[in-house]
Motif scaffolding. Structure first.
Motif, mmCIF file in Angstrom:
data_model
loop_
_atom_site.group_PDB
_atom_site.id
_atom_site.type_symbol
_atom_site.label_atom_id
_atom_site.label_comp_id
_atom_site.label_asym_id
_atom_site.label_seq_id
_atom_site.Cartn_x
_atom_site.Cartn_y
_atom_site.Cartn_z
ATOM 1 N N TYR A 165 83.594 142.695 -10.667
ATOM 2 C CA TYR A 165 84.054 141.760 -9.781
ATOM 3 C C TYR A 165 83.026 141.777 -8.495
ATOM 4 C CZ TYR A 165 86.660 139.400 -5.971
ATOM 5 O OH TYR A 165 87.095 138.852 -4.875
ATOM 6 N N SER A 167 82.337 140.150 -4.362
ATOM 7 C CA SER A 167 82.518 139.089 -3.557
ATOM 8 C C SER A 167 81.904 139.713 -2.252
ATOM 9 C CB SER A 167 84.044 138.654 -3.086
ATOM 10 O OG SER A 167 84.647 139.982 -2.373
ATOM 11 N N ASN A 178 83.304 140.541 0.277
ATOM 12 C CA ASN A 178 83.871 141.784 0.795
ATOM 13 C C ASN A 178 84.112 143.096 -0.241
ATOM 14 O OD1 ASN A 178 84.408 140.540 3.360
ATOM 15 N ND2 ASN A 178 86.031 139.168 1.980
ATOM 16 N N TYR A 179 84.289 142.692 -1.262
ATOM 17 C CA TYR A 179 84.681 143.848 -2.212
ATOM 18 C C TYR A 179 83.821 143.676 -3.609
ATOM 19 C CZ TYR A 179 88.773 145.315 0.272
ATOM 20 O OH TYR A 179 89.705 145.998 1.016
ATOM 21 N N ASP A 204 84.915 148.600 -0.698
ATOM 22 C CA ASP A 204 84.888 147.686 0.313
ATOM 23 C C ASP A 204 83.730 147.511 1.275
ATOM 24 O OD1 ASP A 204 85.868 146.670 2.855
ATOM 25 O OD2 ASP A 204 87.152 148.194 3.153
ATOM 26 N N ALA A 248 88.342 134.530 -4.660
ATOM 27 C CA ALA A 248 87.634 135.671 -3.754
ATOM 28 C C ALA A 248 88.902 136.213 -2.854
ATOM 29 C CB ALA A 248 86.662 135.663 -3.259
ATOM 30 N N GLU A 249 89.404 135.257 -2.278
ATOM 31 C CA GLU A 249 90.214 135.382 -0.883
ATOM 32 C C GLU A 249 91.455 136.099 -1.492
ATOM 33 O OE1 GLU A 249 92.975 132.999 1.923
ATOM 34 O OE2 GLU A 249 91.076 132.069 1.347
ATOM 35 N N ASP A 275 90.491 139.769 -3.032
ATOM 36 C CA ASP A 275 90.181 140.414 -1.895
ATOM 37 C C ASP A 275 91.688 141.131 -1.196
ATOM 38 O OD1 ASP A 275 87.528 140.175 -2.518
ATOM 39 O OD2 ASP A 275 87.118 139.106 -0.680
ATOM 40 N N LEU A 295 92.870 143.662 -3.274
ATOM 41 C CA LEU A 295 92.112 145.083 -3.099
ATOM 42 C C LEU A 295 92.378 145.657 -1.645
ATOM 43 C CD1 LEU A 295 88.903 143.746 -5.057
ATOM 44 C CD2 LEU A 295 90.678 145.193 -5.820
ATOM 45 N N ASP A 296 92.625 144.652 -0.806
ATOM 46 C CA ASP A 296 92.902 145.582 0.604
ATOM 47 C C ASP A 296 94.055 146.199 0.470
ATOM 48 O OD1 ASP A 296 90.850 144.438 2.199
ATOM 49 O OD2 ASP A 296 92.219 142.512 2.506
#
Length: 77
Positions: free
Chosen positions: A5, A7, A9-10, A25, A56-57, A60, A63-64
């Motif tokens: 994966y 993106s 952000n991650y 991150d 992705a949103e 992510d 993952l946050d």
């Protein structure tokens, strides 16, 4: 090591031999290595996201949650 994966952000990097994932991150400069039951639960959590919502949103945000409070800062040498 395989990128599974990526993106803005991650990133998730799979380590099949170790049966684990590294969560990176990018914006926060942190990473977290998970394996065993935690890695299996992350995979199951992603699989539970309906395909049409798997963007992705959404990933992510998941993952946050995984990285919150436990991911460690990384440094590049």
């Amino acid at each position: 090591m395989n990128f599974v994966y990526n993106s803005d952000n991650y990133a998730i990097v799979a380590y099949p031999v170790r049966h684990g994932f590294e969560l990176v991150d990018k914006q926060g400069g942190r990473n977290l290595f998970i394996q065993g039951s935690v890695a299996r639960e992350l995979r199951a959590s992603i699989d539970r996201i309906p395909y049409e919502e798997r963007d992705a949103e959404t990933i992510d945000a998941l993952l946050d949650d995984y990285c919150a409070g436990v991911a460690q800062p990384y440094s590049v040498h």
